[in-house]
Every structure is written in structure tokens, then in C-alpha cells.
Scaffold this motif. Structure first.
Motif, mmCIF file in Angstrom:
data_model
loop_
_atom_site.group_PDB
_atom_site.id
_atom_site.type_symbol
_atom_site.label_atom_id
_atom_site.label_comp_id
_atom_site.label_asym_id
_atom_site.label_seq_id
_atom_site.Cartn_x
_atom_site.Cartn_y
_atom_site.Cartn_z
ATOM 1 N N LEU A 10 0.838 -1.201 0.000
ATOM 2 C CA LEU A 10 0.000 0.000 0.000
ATOM 3 C C LEU A 10 0.872 1.249 0.000
ATOM 4 O O LEU A 10 1.952 1.257 0.569
ATOM 5 C CB LEU A 10 -0.914 0.005 1.229
ATOM 6 N N SER A 11 0.362 2.295 -0.610
ATOM 7 C CA SER A 11 1.101 3.555 -0.658
ATOM 8 C C SER A 11 1.041 4.236 0.703
ATOM 9 O O SER A 11 0.119 3.990 1.503
ATOM 10 C CB SER A 11 0.492 4.481 -1.714
ATOM 11 N N PRO A 12 1.993 5.120 0.986
ATOM 12 C CA PRO A 12 1.947 5.880 2.241
ATOM 13 C C PRO A 12 0.653 6.678 2.394
ATOM 14 O O PRO A 12 0.140 6.810 3.507
ATOM 15 C CB PRO A 12 3.163 6.796 2.144
ATOM 16 N N VAL A 13 0.108 7.181 1.284
ATOM 17 C CA VAL A 13 -1.150 7.945 1.359
ATOM 18 C C VAL A 13 -2.299 7.030 1.758
ATOM 19 O O VAL A 13 -3.140 7.393 2.591
ATOM 20 C CB VAL A 13 -1.432 8.669 0.020
ATOM 21 N N THR A 14 -2.342 5.810 1.211
ATOM 22 C CA THR A 14 -3.386 4.862 1.586
ATOM 23 C C THR A 14 -3.276 4.500 3.069
ATOM 24 O O THR A 14 -4.284 4.433 3.777
ATOM 25 C CB THR A 14 -3.311 3.591 0.719
ATOM 26 N N LEU A 15 -2.059 4.312 3.537
ATOM 27 C CA LEU A 15 -1.877 4.016 4.963
ATOM 28 C C LEU A 15 -2.355 5.179 5.824
ATOM 29 O O LEU A 15 -2.982 4.974 6.876
ATOM 30 C CB LEU A 15 -0.412 3.688 5.246
ATOM 31 N N MET A 16 -2.081 6.405 5.386
ATOM 32 C CA MET A 16 -2.545 7.579 6.138
ATOM 33 C C MET A 16 -4.069 7.650 6.115
ATOM 34 O O MET A 16 -4.688 7.988 7.138
ATOM 35 C CB MET A 16 -1.932 8.858 5.564
ATOM 36 N N LEU A 17 -4.672 7.330 4.984
ATOM 37 C CA LEU A 17 -6.142 7.309 4.938
ATOM 38 C C LEU A 17 -6.702 6.279 5.909
ATOM 39 O O LEU A 17 -7.721 6.520 6.565
ATOM 40 C CB LEU A 17 -6.625 7.026 3.512
ATOM 41 N N ARG A 18 -6.042 5.139 6.033
ATOM 42 C CA ARG A 18 -6.482 4.132 7.011
ATOM 43 C C ARG A 18 -6.396 4.695 8.425
ATOM 44 O O ARG A 18 -7.294 4.483 9.241
ATOM 45 C CB ARG A 18 -5.646 2.856 6.894
ATOM 46 N N LYS A 19 -5.316 5.418 8.706
ATOM 47 C CA LYS A 19 -5.159 6.021 10.029
ATOM 48 C C LYS A 19 -6.272 7.044 10.265
ATOM 49 O O LYS A 19 -6.882 7.076 11.342
ATOM 50 C CB LYS A 19 -3.794 6.696 10.157
ATOM 51 N N MET A 20 -6.539 7.858 9.259
ATOM 52 C CA MET A 20 -7.569 8.878 9.387
ATOM 53 C C MET A 20 -8.946 8.248 9.602
ATOM 54 O O MET A 20 -9.745 8.740 10.413
ATOM 55 C CB MET A 20 -7.563 9.785 8.148
ATOM 56 N N ARG A 21 -9.236 7.128 8.918
ATOM 57 C CA ARG A 21 -10.512 6.436 9.110
ATOM 58 C C ARG A 21 -10.579 5.793 10.491
ATOM 59 O O ARG A 21 -11.657 5.698 11.086
ATOM 60 C CB ARG A 21 -10.729 5.385 8.019
ATOM 61 N N ALA A 22 -9.438 5.342 11.011
ATOM 62 C CA ALA A 22 -9.430 4.776 12.368
ATOM 63 C C ALA A 22 -9.766 5.857 13.391
ATOM 64 O O ALA A 22 -10.431 5.589 14.391
ATOM 65 C CB ALA A 22 -8.068 4.157 12.665
#
Length: 179
Positions: A118-130
Motif C-alpha cells: 500500500l502507498s503511504p497515502v493509503t496508509l494515512m487514509l487508514r489512520k484517518m478512518r481509524a
């Protein structure tokens, strides 16, 4: 092993086998029409995007379906033939068991897919959704995620596993026997 003597017994046995084999004609396996994410997005559409990628959106292909077919399909003819015999040539039962088995193989392929990462942006989106489970991913939220990545904000603790973020894709794998 069944031994038959006489033409009438053979004809009757073959007629019974033919009747059983005609009970079902196909099995659809994968992401069935009508399956959706909680927000209404089509699971088959998202699965296709994950399988083949969406270059304009920056999503690389993660060929879990094709990988499974390539690895497992050589086993299928013998398995189906053996099931037909053990099920007394009951096609519906055989296709149901086949569908269940291939469903499991497809789910395992999703579980086994780790690349590309996964891209760093996708990982950040996961964090934001958490942090905000009601977060809707839009161009604006993707931009915010990219800004946070650029600023060096950590995504430690966020799952890096592709394809299983919400579990909907994995749990939506299904099959349907058709007559």
C-alpha cells in the motif's frame, strides 16, 4: 464399483446418471451481482479495480483472482470428476461442493496477497478512518492524507495488508449454482 448385466439395466443406470447430471448446469464463483459495501459501492466493481488496477487513480493491480486461477485451476477437472462419482452424478451437489471449495481458494488468495504494498497515502487514509470511522474518502481527504505523509506524520499501528481493510471484499466471495 457397480456391475451391470443386460441392456435394460445399463440403459436404466445411464438414464438415472443423465437425469442427475442435468440437475444443474453451472456455478458462478466470485463477487456476485448485488453485493455491496455499507456505503453502497459495488463489491464486484471494487474487486475488479483491485484485480486490474486503476492507473489514473494510482491503484496498482493486485491480481488475487488471476493468481488463484493460475495456481488452482489445474486441480479442478479431476476434483469435479471425483466429486461427480462420489455424489452419484448429482450435478447440483457436485457444483455446490465445487463452488464452496473454489470460494475458499479465492479467499485464501486474497489473504495471501501482500504485493504491491500500500502507498503511504493509503496508509494515512487508514489512520484517518481509524480516528474518524465516518470519514468519507474524497479528493480533499486524499489531499489531506498526502499533506500529512509529506509532513512526516506516522502511520505506525495501521494495517499494511492490502485487500482486507474492512473485510467486506473477503467476506463477499460467494458462489451460486445455476440450473
Amino acid at each position: 464399483m457397480v456391475t451391470l448385466k443386460g441392456g435394460d439395466k445399463l440403459a436404466a443406470a445411464l438414464a438415472e446418471i443423465a437425469k442427475n447430471v442435468q440437475k444443474a448446469s453451472s456455478v458462478d464463483i466470485g463477487f456476485l451481482e448485488g453485493s455491496t459495501y455499507p456505503d453502497g459501492k459495488s463489491v464486484p466493481e471494487i474487486a475488479a479495480i483491485q484485480e486490474f488496477g486503476a492507473p489514473k487513480a494510482g491503484i496498482p493491480p493486485r491480481p488475487f483472482f488471476r493468481t488463484m486461477i493460475s495456481a488452482k485451476s489445474p486441480e479442478w477437472p479431476d476434483a469435479v470428476g471425483n466429486l461427480l462419482v462420489s455424489n452419484g452424478y448429482d450435478a447440483a451437489k457436485t457444483l455446490g461442493q465445487t463452488g464452496e471449495a473454489i470460494k475458499g481458494q479465492l479467499q485464501q488468495s486474497i489473504i495471501d496477497t501482500f504485493n504491491p504494498p500500500l502507498s503511504p497515502v493509503t496508509l494515512m487514509l487508514r489512520k484517518m478512518r481509524a480516528e474518524d470511522p465516518d470519514l468519507v474518502v474524497t479528493g480533499k481527504t486524499v489531499g489531506e492524507a498526502a499533506r500529512r505523509v509529506k509532513a512526516g506524520e506516522s502511520t505506525e499501528g495501521v494495517s499494511t495488508k492490502p485487500l482486507v481493510d474492512s473485510g467486506v471484499l473477503l467476506s463477499s466471495v460467494d458462489y451460486e449454482v445455476k440450473s
